[in-house]
Design a protein around this motif. Structure first.
Motif, mmCIF file in Angstrom:
data_model
loop_
_atom_site.group_PDB
_atom_site.id
_atom_site.type_symbol
_atom_site.label_atom_id
_atom_site.label_comp_id
_atom_site.label_asym_id
_atom_site.label_seq_id
_atom_site.Cartn_x
_atom_site.Cartn_y
_atom_site.Cartn_z
ATOM 1 N N ASP A 55 28.756 40.711 31.027
ATOM 2 C CA ASP A 55 30.036 40.266 31.573
ATOM 3 C C ASP A 55 30.294 40.832 32.960
ATOM 4 O OD1 ASP A 55 30.303 42.853 30.783
ATOM 5 O OD2 ASP A 55 32.110 42.583 29.599
ATOM 6 N N GLY A 56 29.290 41.521 33.531
ATOM 7 C CA GLY A 56 29.454 42.053 34.876
ATOM 8 C C GLY A 56 30.577 43.065 34.940
ATOM 9 N N PHE A 57 31.343 43.006 36.009
ATOM 10 C CA PHE A 57 32.395 43.989 36.243
ATOM 11 C C PHE A 57 33.778 43.340 36.289
ATOM 12 C CE2 PHE A 57 28.558 45.502 38.594
ATOM 13 C CZ PHE A 57 28.214 46.478 37.687
ATOM 14 N N TRP A 58 33.869 42.077 35.901
ATOM 15 C CA TRP A 58 35.129 41.354 36.070
ATOM 16 C C TRP A 58 36.168 41.700 35.013
ATOM 17 C CZ3 TRP A 58 35.834 39.110 40.537
ATOM 18 C CH2 TRP A 58 34.702 38.730 41.272
ATOM 19 N N HIS A 59 35.733 42.274 33.884
ATOM 20 C CA HIS A 59 36.690 42.616 32.836
ATOM 21 C C HIS A 59 37.494 43.857 33.187
ATOM 22 C CE1 HIS A 59 33.304 45.245 32.066
ATOM 23 N NE2 HIS A 59 34.064 45.991 31.318
ATOM 24 N N VAL A 60 37.081 44.564 34.215
ATOM 25 C CA VAL A 60 37.770 45.791 34.607
ATOM 26 C C VAL A 60 38.986 45.455 35.453
ATOM 27 C CG1 VAL A 60 37.559 47.967 35.843
ATOM 28 C CG2 VAL A 60 35.636 47.096 34.516
ATOM 29 N N ALA A 61 40.127 45.984 35.088
ATOM 30 C CA ALA A 61 41.334 45.746 35.877
ATOM 31 C C ALA A 61 41.166 46.305 37.279
ATOM 32 C CB ALA A 61 42.549 46.380 35.199
ATOM 33 N N ARG A 62 41.708 45.614 38.238
ATOM 34 C CA ARG A 62 41.571 46.037 39.630
ATOM 35 C C ARG A 62 42.345 47.337 39.855
ATOM 36 N NH1 ARG A 62 41.892 42.043 44.768
ATOM 37 N NH2 ARG A 62 41.586 43.573 46.405
ATOM 38 N N LEU B 154 40.617 34.487 34.146
ATOM 39 C CA LEU B 154 40.718 35.066 35.484
ATOM 40 C C LEU B 154 40.609 33.970 36.535
ATOM 41 C CD1 LEU B 154 40.837 37.535 37.381
ATOM 42 C CD2 LEU B 154 38.348 37.690 37.187
ATOM 43 N N VAL B 155 39.706 33.031 36.324
ATOM 44 C CA VAL B 155 39.553 31.910 37.257
ATOM 45 C C VAL B 155 40.828 31.084 37.288
ATOM 46 C CG1 VAL B 155 38.244 29.819 37.762
ATOM 47 C CG2 VAL B 155 37.061 31.852 36.893
ATOM 48 N N ASP C 192 45.252 30.836 44.732
ATOM 49 C CA ASP C 192 44.700 30.317 45.983
ATOM 50 C C ASP C 192 43.512 29.407 45.656
ATOM 51 O OD1 ASP C 192 44.216 30.317 48.930
ATOM 52 O OD2 ASP C 192 42.342 31.277 48.298
ATOM 53 N N PRO C 193 43.536 28.152 46.113
ATOM 54 C CA PRO C 193 42.446 27.216 45.771
ATOM 55 C C PRO C 193 41.074 27.681 46.234
ATOM 56 C CG PRO C 193 44.346 26.039 46.661
ATOM 57 C CD PRO C 193 44.617 27.488 46.874
ATOM 58 N N TYR C 194 41.004 28.322 47.391
ATOM 59 C CA TYR C 194 39.711 28.802 47.883
ATOM 60 C C TYR C 194 39.180 29.901 46.966
ATOM 61 C CZ TYR C 194 36.261 31.239 50.754
ATOM 62 O OH TYR C 194 35.127 31.838 51.193
ATOM 63 N N ARG C 195 40.019 30.864 46.605
ATOM 64 C CA ARG C 195 39.582 31.936 45.711
ATOM 65 C C ARG C 195 39.163 31.376 44.356
ATOM 66 N NH1 ARG C 195 39.654 37.249 44.324
ATOM 67 N NH2 ARG C 195 40.273 37.748 42.193
ATOM 68 N N ARG C 196 39.928 30.410 43.843
ATOM 69 C CA ARG C 196 39.582 29.820 42.553
ATOM 70 C C ARG C 196 38.205 29.143 42.633
ATOM 71 N NH1 ARG C 196 43.146 25.949 42.141
ATOM 72 N NH2 ARG C 196 44.792 27.429 41.632
#
Length: 485
Positions: A24-31, A252-253, A258-262
């Motif tokens: 799952d990489g690192f995306w599950h970690v809260a910023r 998260l997606v 922001d459309p660009y970030r999505r």
């Protein structure tokens, strides 16, 4: 346009992978708001202090006065007395890329493979990367943020008879940590002949002593630091590009406003599709490698100089018209390096430009890469940014259509713009302006010859292996990917 399904590529199609990150990489970690050392304000204070309190001096000297270096009898190559490190030799090139041409040039020959490694450790579940403030003689601002380990074979085997390389044991030997990424990646093909370094990301759970000049930095902090000019060095950027970020969760997606970030987050996950399958991306590169001619022959440096297109003067080795680059000499004093004083040649190129067009295609961000031939490339060509050039050279010839589009882009469509340094251990004040430009609706989906639309996920999959993306493309992938955390 209907996107193809993002399918996994069989291992035999891309070669054996070296290392892999968590699923799952690192995306599950809260910023996190700050790292263990206090966040970006304290980082910038620490970095400024590192630059201030340590003394370095780099003086330009004639090549003939470099201590430990000499022009070899017969070949005229500039070599070190130990027989190690590297040499400035000559290269004869013939290629049909874009147009048939043949030329000779000086080139850096360094057959040894160095180690570029970043150590990762989680504090309270949050990944942190151990970076160092490192002096390199060719850096435009002397000190930049480097990987945990940045060492040539001559460095870590003691050819220089200097101090040991800190933290090397985490990357080599029986006490190595968990390998998340491990691949051989190319260096600058216009200035090196077949040069590669081992790029590693290693995770440890051990207690790590924090030495002077080193600091733990989070992924969001690095994403922000990459937006600063000449701060994160080239060796850090190439290793960061290989970091297995993983796929962001659908929630998260969907939460991205922001459309660009999505679109960029969707680009990291194969489930959202892509213009081409990964097999097709690889096929196009293989086709380019088969179709383009690249004949390389190492020749004595004396032969290059005798032909007259390059000249040796008291200042160094350069072309009379000032194009491309020159070879200069420096005398270095650096109290915090493995060796406190040394001399060496450096390549001083003209300023460069790397431009990447990105486009939202059915809601997924795609990168326009080009299969580009460079003089010293090991395997004919690698994927490069959409545009890669020296603007001063193209100005005389009118440039290309893509270059014209890049330079005329409205400010509101520029997604990334920073000047970054090339590797300061071999290059003197070598800087490249890096641009990521979001193409408008008029930008054609049909790719120019030799170009290919690639998602971020596909680029990161290619970076698990060797010699698919060149160093300029890797810089832009790192800046794009880490900018999303």
């Amino acid at each position: 346009m209907t996107l193809a399904n993002g399918m996994a590529t069989p291992s035999q199609a891309v070669g054996e992978a070296r290392g892999s990150g968590p699923a799952d990489g690192f995306w599950h970690v809260a910023r996190p708001v700050t790292g263990p050392a206090g966040g970006l304000p304290e980082f910038r204070q620490w970095f400024a202090e590192q630059t201030r309190i340590h003394h370095y001096r780099v003086d330009r000297v004639p090549l003939s006065e470099l201590s430990g270096w000499h022009f070899e009898d017969g070949s005229g190559d500039l070599v070190h007395e130990s027989g190690g490190f590297f040499a400035i030799s000559g290269l004869r090139v013939r290629t049909g890329f874009r147009r048939p041409r043949e030329w000779t040039q000086p080139v850096i020959v360094q057959s040894e493979i160095g180690v570029l490694g970043i150590l990762l450790k989680r504090f309270d579940g949050v990944p942190h990367l151990l970076m160092q403030a490192k002096m390199e003689p060719g850096n435009i601002n002397t000190v930049q943020l480097s990987p945990t380990v940045q060492a040539t074979r001559s460095n870590y085997t003691g050819v220089h008879r200097g101090r040991r390389v800190p933290y090397l044991e985490y990357f080599m030997g029986p006490h190595r940590g968990t390998v998340l990424a491990d691949s051989l990646q190319s260096e600058q093909g216009w200035w090196f002949l077949h040069k590669r370094n081992r790029n590693m990301v290693v995770e440890t759970r051990e207690e790590v002593p924090l030495l002077d000049g080193f600091r733990w930095v989070t992924l969001p902090e690095l994403g922000e630091l990459l937006r600063s000019d000449n701060l994160v060095n080239m060796d850090s950027r190439t290793v960061l590009s290989t970091l297995p970020c993983g796929q962001p969760a659908p929630e998260l997606v969907d939460a991205a406003t922001d459309p660009y970030r999505r679109a960029a987050l969707r680009s990291l996950a194969p489930r959202y599709g892509s213009v081409h399958s990964l097999q097709e991306v690889l096929r196009r590169l293989t086709d380019a490698r088969s179709r383009h001619e690249l004949v390389q022959r190492r020749v004595p440096l004396r032969e290059v100089l005798d032909e007259g297109s390059w000249q040796r003067t008291e200042r160094g080795i350069a072309r009379p018209d000032g194009r491309h680059f020159e070879v200069v000499g420096v005398d270095v004093r650096a109290e915090r390096r493995e060796v406190g004083r040394w001399s060496q040649p450096l390549v001083a190129p003209v300023a460069g430009l790397s431009g990447l067009f990105v486009k939202r295609i059915d809601g997924v961000l795609h990168l326009l890469l080009e299969a580009r031939v460079e003089a010293g490339t090991l395997n004919v060509c690698e994927y490069a940014p959409s545009v890669q050039c020296s603007p001063s050279h193209h100005a005389a010839g009118g440039g290309t259509e893509l270059l014209g589009r890049l330079l005329s882009t409205p400010r509101d469509r520029i997604r990334y713009d920073a000047v970054q340094s090339e590797e300061g251990g071999r290059f003197h004040h070598a800087v490249t302006r890096n641009l990521v430009v979001e193409a408008d609706d008029d930008f054609p989906l049909t790719e120019p010859e030799g170009h290919c639309w690639v998602t971020l996920h596909q680029a990161q999959e290619l970076l698990r292996h060797s010699n698919y993306l060149n160093v300029q493309a890797r810089t832009l992938v790192a800046c794009l990917s880490l900018g999303l955390f």
